[in-house]
Design an enzyme around this catalytic site. Structure first.
Site, short mmCIF file in Angstrom:
data_model
loop_
_atom_site.label_atom_id
_atom_site.label_comp_id
_atom_site.label_asym_id
_atom_site.label_seq_id
_atom_site.Cartn_x
_atom_site.Cartn_y
_atom_site.Cartn_z
N GLU A 9 -8.06 -6.00 -0.58
CA GLU A 9 -9.32 -5.82 -1.31
C GLU A 9 -9.93 -4.46 -1.07
O GLU A 9 -10.83 -4.04 -1.82
CB GLU A 9 -10.32 -6.93 -0.94
CG GLU A 9 -11.01 -6.78 0.39
CD GLU A 9 -10.19 -7.26 1.58
OE1 GLU A 9 -10.77 -7.44 2.67
OE2 GLU A 9 -8.96 -7.45 1.44
N HIS A 38 -5.66 -5.64 4.42
CA HIS A 38 -6.75 -5.97 3.51
C HIS A 38 -6.53 -5.37 2.11
O HIS A 38 -6.99 -4.25 1.84
CB HIS A 38 -8.07 -5.44 4.07
CG HIS A 38 -8.61 -6.20 5.22
ND1 HIS A 38 -9.64 -7.11 5.10
CD2 HIS A 38 -8.26 -6.20 6.53
CE1 HIS A 38 -9.92 -7.63 6.29
NE2 HIS A 38 -9.08 -7.09 7.18
N CYS A 49 -6.41 -11.40 6.59
CA CYS A 49 -6.81 -11.15 7.98
C CYS A 49 -7.35 -12.43 8.62
O CYS A 49 -6.58 -13.33 8.95
CB CYS A 49 -7.82 -10.00 8.03
SG CYS A 49 -8.05 -9.31 9.69
#
Length: 235
Positions: free
Chosen positions: A198, A196, A87
């Site tokens: 994660e 994302h 991002c």
């Protein structure tokens, strides 16, 4: 061997701790790094996390691209170190010219948050080797400046040379050219994407799947790919 992956914190970073946890879940050791440092602390790979570095003043990622530590990031990229920009980190990579093109305000002018379907277009990078070419995955997306742009010539090169790492499926959430969600450099060690990964590494915290709510862990493959890339290079 213990693989050490650095996560650089910039003023305004929001997802640095999440990235550190994802690295730990993948079996590596996260190392916290600071934007004002010139020391990468001997790490084997790097993550530039999401957030709003320097408040996104001037242009998202533009100021962070000139942070002191970015000189070391550029040197590490040139030497082949695996580097992932997520991002805001993706925005930094294009602003630092480590990846081609640019990222602008979403076409609908609104911040968007959704679980986003993606297709893996390049499974031969340091961050995608655990996926299959053409595999469909679901990764959380949250951004306001995620529209990928570039010149006609750059787009032809990106498409022709297989530098598109990920493509949006189902809906283009921000107006990106050719539904591009992520890119790789020619060498395959630098990857950037707007979604994302994660946030999709642990059951109970990821996107919903047909099996159960919040059970999606498609993001884990990014980090285990990097671990394998480092281990393979050291063998």
């Amino acid at each position: 061997m213990t693989v050490r992956i650095g996560v650089i914190t910039f003023p305004g970073s929001l997802d640095d701790v999440d990235a550190q946890r994802a690295i730990r879940v993948a079996g590596a050791e996260p190392v916290a790094l600071w934007h004002g440092s010139h020391d990468l602390d001997g790490v084997d790979a790097l993550v530039l996390p999401g957030g709003f570095s320097y408040g996104d003043y001037l242009r998202a990622g533009a100021i962070a691209a000139h942070a002191p530590i970015m000189a070391e990031v550029k040197d590490a990229a040139a030497k082949g170190m695996p580097i992932l920009g997520i991002c805001n980190g993706f925005q930094m990579l294009v602003e630092a010219h480590l990846l081609p093109g640019g990222l602008i305000r979403n076409a609908h002018q609104q911040f968007i948050r959704r679980d986003q379907r993606l297709r893996v277009e390049n499974a031969s990078t340091a961050w995608t080797s655990e996926f299959e070419q053409g595999q469909e995955i679901v990764i959380p997306l949250k951004n306001a400046d995620g529209g990928y742009i570039c010149s006609v010539e750059t787009l032809e090169r990106v498409e022709g040379e297989g530098l598109v790492a990920f493509r949006y499926l189902g809906v283009n959430p921000n107006g990106s050219l050719d539904d591009i969600a992520g890119l790789t450099n020619e060498r395959g060690n630098v990857v950037g994407l707007m979604p994302h990964p994660e946030h999709a590494v642990e059951p109970g915290f990821g996107p919903d799947t047909s099996a159960a709510m919040r059970s999606g862990v498609d993001g884990l493959g990014f980090f285990t790919s990097a671990v394998q890339a480092v281990v393979g290079a050291a063998a």
